[in-house]
Design a protein around this motif. Structure first.
Motif, PDB file in Angstrom:
ATOM      1  N   PRO A 165      38.298  54.957  32.609  1.00  0.00           N
ATOM      2  CA  PRO A 165      38.156  55.992  33.479  1.00  0.00           C
ATOM      3  C   PRO A 165      39.059  56.051  34.574  1.00  0.00           C
ATOM      4  CG  PRO A 165      36.448  54.296  33.429  1.00  0.00           C
ATOM      5  CD  PRO A 165      37.264  53.965  32.475  1.00  0.00           C
ATOM      6  N   HIS A 166      39.853  54.839  34.786  1.00  0.00           N
ATOM      7  CA  HIS A 166      40.624  54.886  36.138  1.00  0.00           C
ATOM      8  C   HIS A 166      42.264  55.048  35.631  1.00  0.00           C
ATOM      9  CE1 HIS A 166      36.856  53.795  37.885  1.00  0.00           C
ATOM     10  NE2 HIS A 166      36.517  52.885  37.047  1.00  0.00           N
ATOM     11  N   PRO A 197      23.823  44.207  39.880  1.00  0.00           N
ATOM     12  CA  PRO A 197      23.716  45.642  40.175  1.00  0.00           C
ATOM     13  C   PRO A 197      24.165  46.382  39.082  1.00  0.00           C
ATOM     14  CG  PRO A 197      25.967  44.638  41.019  1.00  0.00           C
ATOM     15  CD  PRO A 197      24.839  43.611  40.581  1.00  0.00           C
ATOM     16  N   ARG A 198      23.313  47.648  38.898  1.00  0.00           N
ATOM     17  CA  ARG A 198      23.749  48.565  37.586  1.00  0.00           C
ATOM     18  C   ARG A 198      25.053  49.159  37.879  1.00  0.00           C
ATOM     19  NH1 ARG A 198      21.905  47.755  33.717  1.00  0.00           N
ATOM     20  NH2 ARG A 198      22.431  49.768  32.834  1.00  0.00           N
ATOM     21  N   ARG A 199      25.735  49.267  37.054  1.00  0.00           N
ATOM     22  CA  ARG A 199      27.063  49.840  36.932  1.00  0.00           C
ATOM     23  C   ARG A 199      27.083  51.053  36.099  1.00  0.00           C
ATOM     24  NH1 ARG A 199      27.163  44.977  35.690  1.00  0.00           N
ATOM     25  NH2 ARG A 199      27.408  43.341  36.978  1.00  0.00           N
ATOM     26  N   THR A 200      27.704  52.244  36.657  1.00  0.00           N
ATOM     27  CA  THR A 200      27.871  53.493  35.668  1.00  0.00           C
ATOM     28  C   THR A 200      29.021  53.780  35.234  1.00  0.00           C
ATOM     29  OG1 THR A 200      27.306  54.419  37.911  1.00  0.00           O
ATOM     30  CG2 THR A 200      25.480  54.651  36.608  1.00  0.00           C
ATOM     31  N   PRO A 201      30.269  53.877  35.826  1.00  0.00           N
ATOM     32  CA  PRO A 201      31.143  54.860  35.166  1.00  0.00           C
ATOM     33  C   PRO A 201      31.347  54.474  33.554  1.00  0.00           C
ATOM     34  CG  PRO A 201      32.088  53.002  36.510  1.00  0.00           C
ATOM     35  CD  PRO A 201      30.579  53.084  36.548  1.00  0.00           C
ATOM     36  N   ALA A 202      31.336  55.693  32.891  1.00  0.00           N
ATOM     37  CA  ALA A 202      31.429  55.694  31.438  1.00  0.00           C
ATOM     38  C   ALA A 202      32.942  55.630  31.012  1.00  0.00           C
ATOM     39  CB  ALA A 202      30.869  56.701  30.744  1.00  0.00           C
ATOM     40  N   PRO A 203      33.337  54.964  29.872  1.00  0.00           N
ATOM     41  CA  PRO A 203      34.631  55.049  29.537  1.00  0.00           C
ATOM     42  C   PRO A 203      35.159  56.351  29.155  1.00  0.00           C
ATOM     43  CG  PRO A 203      33.326  53.940  27.685  1.00  0.00           C
ATOM     44  CD  PRO A 203      32.333  54.400  29.055  1.00  0.00           C
ATOM     45  N   ALA A 204      36.393  56.670  29.218  1.00  0.00           N
ATOM     46  CA  ALA A 204      37.058  57.886  28.720  1.00  0.00           C
ATOM     47  C   ALA A 204      36.636  57.996  27.333  1.00  0.00           C
ATOM     48  CB  ALA A 204      38.397  57.964  29.219  1.00  0.00           C
ATOM     49  N   SER A 205      36.838  56.838  26.627  1.00  0.00           N
ATOM     50  CA  SER A 205      36.613  56.876  25.084  1.00  0.00           C
ATOM     51  C   SER A 205      36.079  55.608  24.716  1.00  0.00           C
ATOM     52  CB  SER A 205      38.013  57.223  24.515  1.00  0.00           C
ATOM     53  OG  SER A 205      38.039  56.486  23.340  1.00  0.00           O
ATOM     54  N   ASN A 206      35.432  55.580  23.457  1.00  0.00           N
ATOM     55  CA  ASN A 206      34.851  54.496  23.139  1.00  0.00           C
ATOM     56  C   ASN A 206      35.635  53.846  21.940  1.00  0.00           C
ATOM     57  OD1 ASN A 206      32.646  54.099  24.350  1.00  0.00           O
ATOM     58  ND2 ASN A 206      31.529  55.890  23.782  1.00  0.00           N
ATOM     59  N   GLU A 207      36.524  54.478  21.471  1.00  0.00           N
ATOM     60  CA  GLU A 207      37.409  54.227  20.297  1.00  0.00           C
ATOM     61  C   GLU A 207      38.411  52.926  20.499  1.00  0.00           C
ATOM     62  OE1 GLU A 207      39.012  56.797  16.949  1.00  0.00           O
ATOM     63  OE2 GLU A 207      36.913  57.245  17.533  1.00  0.00           O
ATOM     64  N   LEU A 208      38.250  52.040  19.916  1.00  0.00           N
ATOM     65  CA  LEU A 208      39.234  50.908  20.087  1.00  0.00           C
ATOM     66  C   LEU A 208      40.533  51.262  19.179  1.00  0.00           C
ATOM     67  CD1 LEU A 208      39.244  47.668  21.070  1.00  0.00           C
ATOM     68  CD2 LEU A 208      38.814  47.121  18.587  1.00  0.00           C
ATOM     69  N   PRO A 209      41.780  51.376  19.987  1.00  0.00           N
ATOM     70  CA  PRO A 209      43.142  51.483  19.395  1.00  0.00           C
ATOM     71  C   PRO A 209      43.466  50.792  18.161  1.00  0.00           C
ATOM     72  CG  PRO A 209      43.067  51.633  21.986  1.00  0.00           C
ATOM     73  CD  PRO A 209      41.876  50.885  21.449  1.00  0.00           C
ATOM     74  N   SER A 210      44.321  51.370  17.160  1.00  0.00           N
ATOM     75  CA  SER A 210      44.569  50.545  16.270  1.00  0.00           C
ATOM     76  C   SER A 210      45.253  49.413  16.825  1.00  0.00           C
ATOM     77  CB  SER A 210      45.499  51.457  15.353  1.00  0.00           C
ATOM     78  OG  SER A 210      46.422  50.390  14.555  1.00  0.00           O
ATOM     79  N   VAL A 248      42.691  39.110  37.479  1.00  0.00           N
ATOM     80  CA  VAL A 248      42.436  40.391  36.825  1.00  0.00           C
ATOM     81  C   VAL A 248      43.955  41.026  36.490  1.00  0.00           C
ATOM     82  CG1 VAL A 248      42.173  41.815  38.990  1.00  0.00           C
ATOM     83  CG2 VAL A 248      41.399  42.506  36.687  1.00  0.00           C
ATOM     84  N   ALA A 249      43.869  41.630  35.063  1.00  0.00           N
ATOM     85  CA  ALA A 249      45.218  42.303  34.925  1.00  0.00           C
ATOM     86  C   ALA A 249      44.830  43.847  34.941  1.00  0.00           C
ATOM     87  CB  ALA A 249      45.681  41.977  33.599  1.00  0.00           C
ATOM     88  N   CYS A 250      45.110  44.508  36.263  1.00  0.00           N
ATOM     89  CA  CYS A 250      44.648  45.827  36.405  1.00  0.00           C
ATOM     90  C   CYS A 250      45.608  46.472  37.568  1.00  0.00           C
ATOM     91  CB  CYS A 250      43.204  46.163  36.622  1.00  0.00           C
ATOM     92  SG  CYS A 250      42.816  47.768  36.770  1.00  0.00           S
ATOM     93  N   HIS A 251      46.227  47.513  37.295  1.00  0.00           N
ATOM     94  CA  HIS A 251      47.105  48.070  38.417  1.00  0.00           C
ATOM     95  C   HIS A 251      46.172  48.410  39.567  1.00  0.00           C
ATOM     96  CE1 HIS A 251      50.626  47.664  36.407  1.00  0.00           C
ATOM     97  NE2 HIS A 251      50.474  48.427  35.404  1.00  0.00           N
ATOM     98  N   ARG A 252      44.857  48.876  39.267  1.00  0.00           N
ATOM     99  CA  ARG A 252      44.132  49.501  40.100  1.00  0.00           C
ATOM    100  C   ARG A 252      42.818  48.848  40.628  1.00  0.00           C
ATOM    101  NH1 ARG A 252      42.342  55.226  39.281  1.00  0.00           N
ATOM    102  NH2 ARG A 252      42.505  55.283  41.633  1.00  0.00           N
ATOM    103  N   ALA A 253      42.834  47.432  40.258  1.00  0.00           N
ATOM    104  CA  ALA A 253      41.824  46.576  40.688  1.00  0.00           C
ATOM    105  C   ALA A 253      41.414  46.665  42.237  1.00  0.00           C
ATOM    106  CB  ALA A 253      42.291  45.063  40.156  1.00  0.00           C
ATOM    107  N   GLY A 254      42.405  46.735  42.935  1.00  0.00           N
ATOM    108  CA  GLY A 254      42.301  46.743  44.314  1.00  0.00           C
ATOM    109  C   GLY A 254      41.327  47.899  44.956  1.00  0.00           C
ATOM    110  N   GLU A 255      41.547  49.004  44.152  1.00  0.00           N
ATOM    111  CA  GLU A 255      41.163  50.302  44.647  1.00  0.00           C
ATOM    112  C   GLU A 255      39.651  50.885  44.064  1.00  0.00           C
ATOM    113  OE1 GLU A 255      43.999  53.323  43.564  1.00  0.00           O
ATOM    114  OE2 GLU A 255      45.239  51.674  42.640  1.00  0.00           O
ATOM    115  N   ILE A 256      39.419  50.182  42.872  1.00  0.00           N
ATOM    116  CA  ILE A 256      38.276  50.724  42.274  1.00  0.00           C
ATOM    117  C   ILE A 256      37.105  49.744  42.361  1.00  0.00           C
ATOM    118  CG2 ILE A 256      39.419  52.095  40.587  1.00  0.00           C
ATOM    119  CD1 ILE A 256      39.021  50.003  38.533  1.00  0.00           C
ATOM    120  N   ALA A 280      35.895  42.566  37.789  1.00  0.00           N
ATOM    121  CA  ALA A 280      37.138  43.482  38.423  1.00  0.00           C
ATOM    122  C   ALA A 280      37.620  44.180  37.443  1.00  0.00           C
ATOM    123  CB  ALA A 280      38.257  42.306  38.885  1.00  0.00           C
ATOM    124  N   HIS A 281      37.898  43.943  36.219  1.00  0.00           N
ATOM    125  CA  HIS A 281      38.660  44.917  35.246  1.00  0.00           C
ATOM    126  C   HIS A 281      37.465  45.912  34.574  1.00  0.00           C
ATOM    127  CE1 HIS A 281      40.932  46.141  31.890  1.00  0.00           C
ATOM    128  NE2 HIS A 281      42.015  45.301  32.658  1.00  0.00           N
TER     129      HIS A 281
END
Ligand code: ATP
Ligand code: MG
Length: 318
Positions: free
Chosen positions: A288-289, A260-273, A310-318, A241-242
């Motif tokens: 990406p969401h 199932p195969r999942r596709t959406p690529a992350p907006a960035s691969n970098e782990l923040p400091s 799940v801790a995601c504001h958009r879990a219900g929509e995506i 869900a996250h």
């Protein structure tokens, strides 16, 4: 519902370093039931080992509660902790580093018994032989030193030592990551077998999702010090869900050919400091969401039903 064997509530661990403060564990809650295996996954540096070590109070939590088998561990003094902690043991990633090379294997395995004043000398010897048998090593192993053994055998010794006091929970921190792939399967099978026989619960820390899928009843996903999702294994691997859980699963080959195969690529691969984590949802810089709300409001774990949180504001929509 009966109380879980181990319940961690809002645990916080911070490290003050010359570069600043790292919130390695930032308000983590989780529980482990008797006899179950909870997997803890997430990228390097997200706080898995720190969480495991804090549960055993090998590092001091800044805040939070740890209830184990009816006892409050976080509130105890170090001395009172020792007896309460008998039932809670840890196995480390690198068996070579965690076993003193000057000791015999027998003495290493008997040490926890010795510390807790369990049994006579003869009884401890018998217990060591029994533990060696349980982990698939011959009794003669007791007379030798750790360096005489292979990596896999040394991890068996580490496991025997962790089991010496008949713990109810063992925290396993990447127990097979340092081993050859062929040996990994043997150790994992040993763990499954020991759990069936002894009814011990595991908190299994790993970055290898294949292993987690094979071994765990439930899985908690950690990102920069926080749990972003926890779910029964099936749900996590089939319906993550996250967005971060999806990212992890996409990056790993699944054991389940029907997944199932999942596709959406992350907006960035970098782990923040970790010294300066993003505001709001810490994953938002790679998500990406992400929307504005994600930067201002920290999402709380919400219940999706059937044990999935799940801790995601958009879990219900995506
Ligand atoms: N003793 C310490 N002093 C300062 N910072 C620390 C200490 N231990 C861990 N950290 C920091 O805390 C964060 C979490 O580290 P931790 O080792 O718990 O992550 P991890 O998820 O176990 O990573 P890995 O998968 O590489 O083992 C990291 O930013 C790390 O640099
Ligand atoms: Mg670690």
């Amino acid at each position: 519902m009966s109380e879980p064997l181990l319940a961690v509530d809002d645990l916080v661990v911070r490290f003050d370093t010359p570069r600043g403060t790292v919130s390695a564990v930032d308000g983590v809650s989780l529980h482990v039931a008797r006899g179950e295996t909870l997997g803890l996954v997430g990228e390097s540096g997200c706080g898995k080992s720190t969480l495991g070590r804090a549960i055993l109070r090998l590092v001091e939590p800044k805040a939070g509660a740890i209830r184990f088998d009816g006892d409050d561990l976080a509130g105890r003094s170090r001395a009172a902790l020792r007896s309460a902690r008998r039932g809670l043991q840890m196995v480390f990633q690198d068996p070579a580093a965690s076993l003193d090379p000057r000791w015999t294997v027998g003495d290493l395995i008997a040490e926890p018994l010795h510390i807790h004043g369990v049994g006579t000398r003869a009884e401890r010897k018998a217990k060591v032989r029994d533990l060696l048998r349980q982990v698939g090593l011959p009794p003669e192993a007791a007379e030798r030193r750790p360096h005489a053994f292979s990596g896999g055998q040394r991890q068996r010794i580490g496991i025997a030592r962790a089991l010496a006091l008949d713990p109810k929970v063992v925290v396993l921190d990447e127990p097979v990551s340092a081993l050859d792939v062929s040996v990994q399967a043997q150790i994992l099978n040993l763990l499954v077998d020991l759990q069936e026989r002894l009814g011990v619960a595991f908190l299994f820390i790993s970055h290898d999702l294949g292993v987690v899928e094979h071994l765990c009843d439930r899985v908690a996903v950690m990102y920069l010090g926080r749990i972003v999702e926890s779910a029964p294994r099936e749900a996590l691997f089939r319906r993550p869900a996250h967005p971060y859980s999806r990212l992890l699963l996409d990056a790993a080959p699944s054991l389940d050919a029907n997944a199932p195969r999942r596709t959406p690529a992350p907006a960035s691969n970098e782990l923040p400091s970790p010294y300066d984590p993003p505001s709001g949802c810490r994953f938002r810089t790679r998500c990406p969401h992400a929307v504005e709300r994600c930067a201002v409001e920290t999402p709380k774990l919400s219940d999706l039903g059937a044990g999935q949180h799940v801790a995601c504001h958009r879990a219900g929509e995506i």
